[in-house]
Design a protein around this motif. Sequence first.
Motif, PDB file in Angstrom:
ATOM      1  N   ASP A  34       1.113  -1.221  -0.059  1.00 25.64           N
ATOM      2  CA  ASP A  34       0.044   0.045   0.062  1.00 25.64           C
ATOM      3  C   ASP A  34       0.850   1.217  -0.019  1.00 25.64           C
ATOM      4  O   ASP A  34       0.465   2.256  -0.637  1.00 25.64           O
ATOM      5  N   ILE A  35       1.773   1.192   0.787  1.00 29.46           N
ATOM      6  CA  ILE A  35       2.683   2.381   0.970  1.00 29.46           C
ATOM      7  C   ILE A  35       3.506   2.650  -0.486  1.00 29.46           C
ATOM      8  O   ILE A  35       3.531   3.723  -0.755  1.00 29.46           O
ATOM      9  N   VAL A  36       3.925   1.598  -1.223  1.00 32.64           N
ATOM     10  CA  VAL A  36       4.596   1.772  -2.506  1.00 32.64           C
ATOM     11  C   VAL A  36       3.663   2.350  -3.253  1.00 32.64           C
ATOM     12  O   VAL A  36       4.029   2.962  -4.457  1.00 32.64           O
ATOM     13  N   SER A  37       2.349   1.727  -3.660  1.00 34.25           N
ATOM     14  CA  SER A  37       1.407   2.196  -4.254  1.00 34.25           C
ATOM     15  C   SER A  37       1.333   3.785  -3.951  1.00 34.25           C
ATOM     16  O   SER A  37       1.100   4.437  -5.192  1.00 34.25           O
ATOM     17  N   GLU A  38       1.143   3.880  -3.060  1.00 33.04           N
ATOM     18  CA  GLU A  38       0.647   5.563  -2.466  1.00 33.04           C
ATOM     19  C   GLU A  38       1.945   6.454  -2.809  1.00 33.04           C
ATOM     20  O   GLU A  38       1.761   7.547  -3.412  1.00 33.04           O
ATOM     21  N   TRP A  39       3.147   5.891  -2.986  1.00 34.89           N
ATOM     22  CA  TRP A  39       4.378   6.370  -3.057  1.00 34.89           C
ATOM     23  C   TRP A  39       4.407   6.871  -4.580  1.00 34.89           C
ATOM     24  O   TRP A  39       4.547   8.002  -5.048  1.00 34.89           O
ATOM     25  N   VAL A  78       8.394   1.907   4.120  1.00 39.47           N
ATOM     26  CA  VAL A  78       8.833   1.363   2.679  1.00 39.47           C
ATOM     27  C   VAL A  78       9.386   0.107   3.104  1.00 39.47           C
ATOM     28  O   VAL A  78      10.629   0.039   3.784  1.00 39.47           O
ATOM     29  N   PRO A  79       9.093  -0.918   2.491  1.00 38.22           N
ATOM     30  CA  PRO A  79       9.611  -2.335   2.485  1.00 38.22           C
ATOM     31  C   PRO A  79      11.117  -2.216   1.987  1.00 38.22           C
ATOM     32  O   PRO A  79      11.550  -1.589   1.158  1.00 38.22           O
ATOM     33  N   LYS A 103      13.051   0.350  -1.201  1.00 34.60           N
ATOM     34  CA  LYS A 103      13.731   1.729  -0.383  1.00 34.60           C
ATOM     35  C   LYS A 103      14.569   2.006  -1.540  1.00 34.60           C
ATOM     36  O   LYS A 103      14.604   3.517  -1.710  1.00 34.60           O
ATOM     37  N   ARG A 104      15.424   1.594  -1.952  1.00 32.18           N
ATOM     38  CA  ARG A 104      16.547   1.983  -2.954  1.00 32.18           C
ATOM     39  C   ARG A 104      15.897   2.603  -4.137  1.00 32.18           C
ATOM     40  O   ARG A 104      16.035   3.709  -4.583  1.00 32.18           O
ATOM     41  N   GLU A 105      15.131   1.813  -4.612  1.00 34.89           N
ATOM     42  CA  GLU A 105      14.270   2.302  -6.024  1.00 34.89           C
ATOM     43  C   GLU A 105      13.410   3.608  -5.781  1.00 34.89           C
ATOM     44  O   GLU A 105      13.460   4.370  -6.497  1.00 34.89           O
ATOM     45  N   LEU A 106      12.686   3.740  -4.574  1.00 38.21           N
ATOM     46  CA  LEU A 106      11.748   4.485  -4.440  1.00 38.21           C
ATOM     47  C   LEU A 106      12.455   5.834  -3.976  1.00 38.21           C
ATOM     48  O   LEU A 106      12.233   7.122  -4.270  1.00 38.21           O
ATOM     49  N   GLY A 107      13.796   5.565  -3.238  1.00 42.63           N
ATOM     50  CA  GLY A 107      14.425   6.660  -2.776  1.00 42.63           C
ATOM     51  C   GLY A 107      15.004   7.276  -4.026  1.00 42.63           C
ATOM     52  O   GLY A 107      15.257   8.720  -4.285  1.00 42.63           O
ATOM     53  N   GLN A 108      15.741   6.557  -5.081  1.00 41.88           N
ATOM     54  CA  GLN A 108      16.356   7.142  -6.190  1.00 41.88           C
ATOM     55  C   GLN A 108      15.227   7.973  -7.171  1.00 41.88           C
ATOM     56  O   GLN A 108      15.594   9.014  -7.504  1.00 41.88           O
ATOM     57  N   ARG A 109      14.103   7.490  -7.312  1.00 38.17           N
ATOM     58  CA  ARG A 109      13.078   7.779  -8.101  1.00 38.17           C
ATOM     59  C   ARG A 109      12.441   9.176  -7.229  1.00 38.17           C
ATOM     60  O   ARG A 109      12.309  10.326  -8.183  1.00 38.17           O
ATOM     61  N   SER A 110      12.478   9.102  -6.082  1.00 41.00           N
ATOM     62  CA  SER A 110      12.067  10.498  -5.366  1.00 41.00           C
ATOM     63  C   SER A 110      13.010  11.588  -5.400  1.00 41.00           C
ATOM     64  O   SER A 110      12.732  12.629  -5.616  1.00 41.00           O
ATOM     65  N   ASN A 111      14.530  11.167  -5.522  1.00 39.99           N
ATOM     66  CA  ASN A 111      15.524  12.141  -5.572  1.00 39.99           C
ATOM     67  C   ASN A 111      15.537  12.781  -6.971  1.00 39.99           C
ATOM     68  O   ASN A 111      15.873  13.820  -7.066  1.00 39.99           O
TER      69      ASN A 111
END
Length: 100
Positions: A3-8, A55-56, A60-68
């Motif tokens: 759910d957090i990944v989808s929300e992200w 985030v699981p 974390k790495r993928e979403l962190g990179q995309r967020s940055n």
Amino acid sequence: MTDIVSEWEVVLERVRGAASAFGTAATEHELREQNARLLGPSGELTALMKRMKEVPGDKKRELGQRSNAVKQEIERSFADALAALARKLREAELNGPAID
């Protein structure tokens, strides 16, 4: 946990889309307000990134990179819009009525 990944994902797209509105700002103040709503201390992307602990581990790495990457994109868009606004104001000043 997904759910957090989808929300992200949803928030990242919404924030990216909101940055496209920078070009509609008529004043520097308005532009800075729009930027603060995204990247300020209480901004939407900032709030999202503070939730990284939710985030699981494998995401974390993928979403962190995309967020940055989105953050850098917003920062570039803001800088471009600020420069365009300054140019527009300067052109208006130069092309306005002459002052004796």
